[in-house]
Design a protein around this motif. Structure first.
Motif, PDB file in Angstrom:
ATOM      1  N   UNK A 235       0.846  -1.199   0.000  1.00  0.00           N
ATOM      2  CA  UNK A 235       0.000   0.000   0.000  1.00  0.00           C
ATOM      3  C   UNK A 235       0.882   1.250   0.000  1.00  0.00           C
ATOM      4  N   UNK A 236       1.914   1.233   0.840  1.00  0.00           N
ATOM      5  CA  UNK A 236       2.798   2.390   0.925  1.00  0.00           C
ATOM      6  C   UNK A 236       3.550   2.613  -0.377  1.00  0.00           C
ATOM      7  N   UNK A 237       3.894   1.539  -1.081  1.00  0.00           N
ATOM      8  CA  UNK A 237       4.573   1.686  -2.368  1.00  0.00           C
ATOM      9  C   UNK A 237       3.686   2.443  -3.361  1.00  0.00           C
ATOM     10  N   UNK A 238       2.415   2.072  -3.431  1.00  0.00           N
ATOM     11  CA  UNK A 238       1.500   2.777  -4.338  1.00  0.00           C
ATOM     12  C   UNK A 238       1.365   4.233  -3.926  1.00  0.00           C
ATOM     13  N   UNK A 239       1.290   4.476  -2.639  1.00  0.00           N
ATOM     14  CA  UNK A 239       1.153   5.861  -2.170  1.00  0.00           C
ATOM     15  C   UNK A 239       2.413   6.674  -2.459  1.00  0.00           C
ATOM     16  N   UNK A 240       3.555   6.002  -2.627  1.00  0.00           N
ATOM     17  CA  UNK A 240       4.809   6.715  -2.879  1.00  0.00           C
ATOM     18  C   UNK A 240       5.010   7.075  -4.343  1.00  0.00           C
ATOM     19  N   UNK A 241       4.165   6.534  -5.232  1.00  0.00           N
ATOM     20  CA  UNK A 241       4.333   6.810  -6.655  1.00  0.00           C
ATOM     21  C   UNK A 241       4.089   8.291  -6.955  1.00  0.00           C
ATOM     22  N   UNK A 242       4.823   8.859  -7.907  1.00  0.00           N
ATOM     23  CA  UNK A 242       4.642  10.274  -8.253  1.00  0.00           C
ATOM     24  C   UNK A 242       3.394  10.485  -9.109  1.00  0.00           C
ATOM     25  N   UNK A 243       2.242  10.183  -8.507  1.00  0.00           N
ATOM     26  CA  UNK A 243       0.945  10.357  -9.149  1.00  0.00           C
ATOM     27  C   UNK A 243       0.085  11.228  -8.255  1.00  0.00           C
ATOM     28  N   UNK A 244      -0.971  11.803  -8.824  1.00  0.00           N
ATOM     29  CA  UNK A 244      -1.860  12.590  -7.971  1.00  0.00           C
ATOM     30  C   UNK A 244      -2.729  11.664  -7.120  1.00  0.00           C
ATOM     31  N   UNK A 245      -3.348  12.222  -6.094  1.00  0.00           N
ATOM     32  CA  UNK A 245      -4.117  11.413  -5.149  1.00  0.00           C
ATOM     33  C   UNK A 245      -5.278  10.685  -5.811  1.00  0.00           C
TER      34      UNK A 245
END
Length: 264
Positions: A235-245
């Protein structure tokens, strides 16, 4: 809402042995004990709302037993796909049974089940699955611990996508574990979903982001491969991606709600 579309569990009677054997074969430590109850514990710790179990019948005779177990464990937090071994003689009636139980899809593992993904012998099975508006999820790419050849390559999957136009198809492991350059060549831009399972350790942020943006964020589904992946760190990996929320929310759950046809 967070939905993990790619997890594995086993009946309590065999879970301990199954985890031990698979961990030894792959060299990958498990993050749960392989039971549904321990998966739910992991989900609670990771704030995951729903997990989808992807069972695999490695022998034809396992097909019915695994499917009966899968349909028995479904609840508001656990969704089990079905399994069809290609050599199981009553595959058509079994698919119809699963459809009658409102099972969302079928997991295929071409390496464990020893078939090439685009072998025309499998087409009648795929046709039956898609005729019931069910999803087909394929293990894609190299499976750690299993010998060559790779039975589900990005090129082979492209053949399936173009043969069964409009079908809902998910390629696990971002389209092909260990074959991501081929994923870019053959699958990016095709009408197929990728799940993110077992990729955070292998793909850097830039490469992962490029695939997501070029393929389309609406075609990406969050998966962990639990117990082989740690749900919290994934989950944290996806949240760390340089994408908008908004894009992160789509990957973590909104896309899965649409693909699975969930009424929440």
């Amino acid at each position: 809402m967070i939905i993990d579309v790619h997890t594995h569990c086993f009946d309590n009677v065999i879970a301990k042995k199954a985890i031990s054997v698979l961990s030894k074969k792959s060299g990958i430590p498990a993050h749960t004990d392989g039971t549904v109850s321990d998966l739910i514990r992991s989900m609670d710790e990771s704030h995951i709302d729903i997990s989808v179990i992807q069972p695999i019948a490695t022998k034809p005779k396992q097909t019915e037993v695994i499917n009966r177990w899968g349909t028995s464990i479904n609840n508001e937090r656990i969704i089990s796909f079905g399994t069809i071994h290609p050599e199981y003689p009553n595959w058509k009636s079994e698919i119809r049974y699963l459809a009658s139980c409102k099972v969302k899809g079928i997991k295929f593992h071409p390496d464990y089940q020893e078939f090439f993904v685009d072998d025309p012998k499998l087409f009648p099975i795929y046709e039956e699955v898609f005729s019931h508006n069910m999803i087909a999820l394929f293990h894609a790419g190299i499976d750690i611990g299993l010998p060559e050849p790779c039975h589900c390559t990005p090129k082979g999957l492209r053949n399936i996508v173009r043969t069964f136009k409009g079908a809902r198809i998910i390629a696990a492991h971002m389209g092909g574990c260990g074959l991501w350059n081929e994923v870019e060549k053959y699958l990016v831009g095709e009408d197929i979903y990728f799940d993110t399972s077992y990729t955070s350790h292998a793909l850097d942020l830039d490469f992962m982001t490029r695939i997501i943006k070029n393929h389309g964020v609406d075609q990406i589904l969050f998966g962990t491969d639990s117990p082989w992946g740690n749900q919290d760190s994934e989950v944290e990996f996806i949240r760390s991606l340089p994408l908008n929320d908004e894009d992160k929310d789509k990957i973590l759950g909104k896309n899965a709600i649409k693909v699975l046809g969930l009424q929440l």
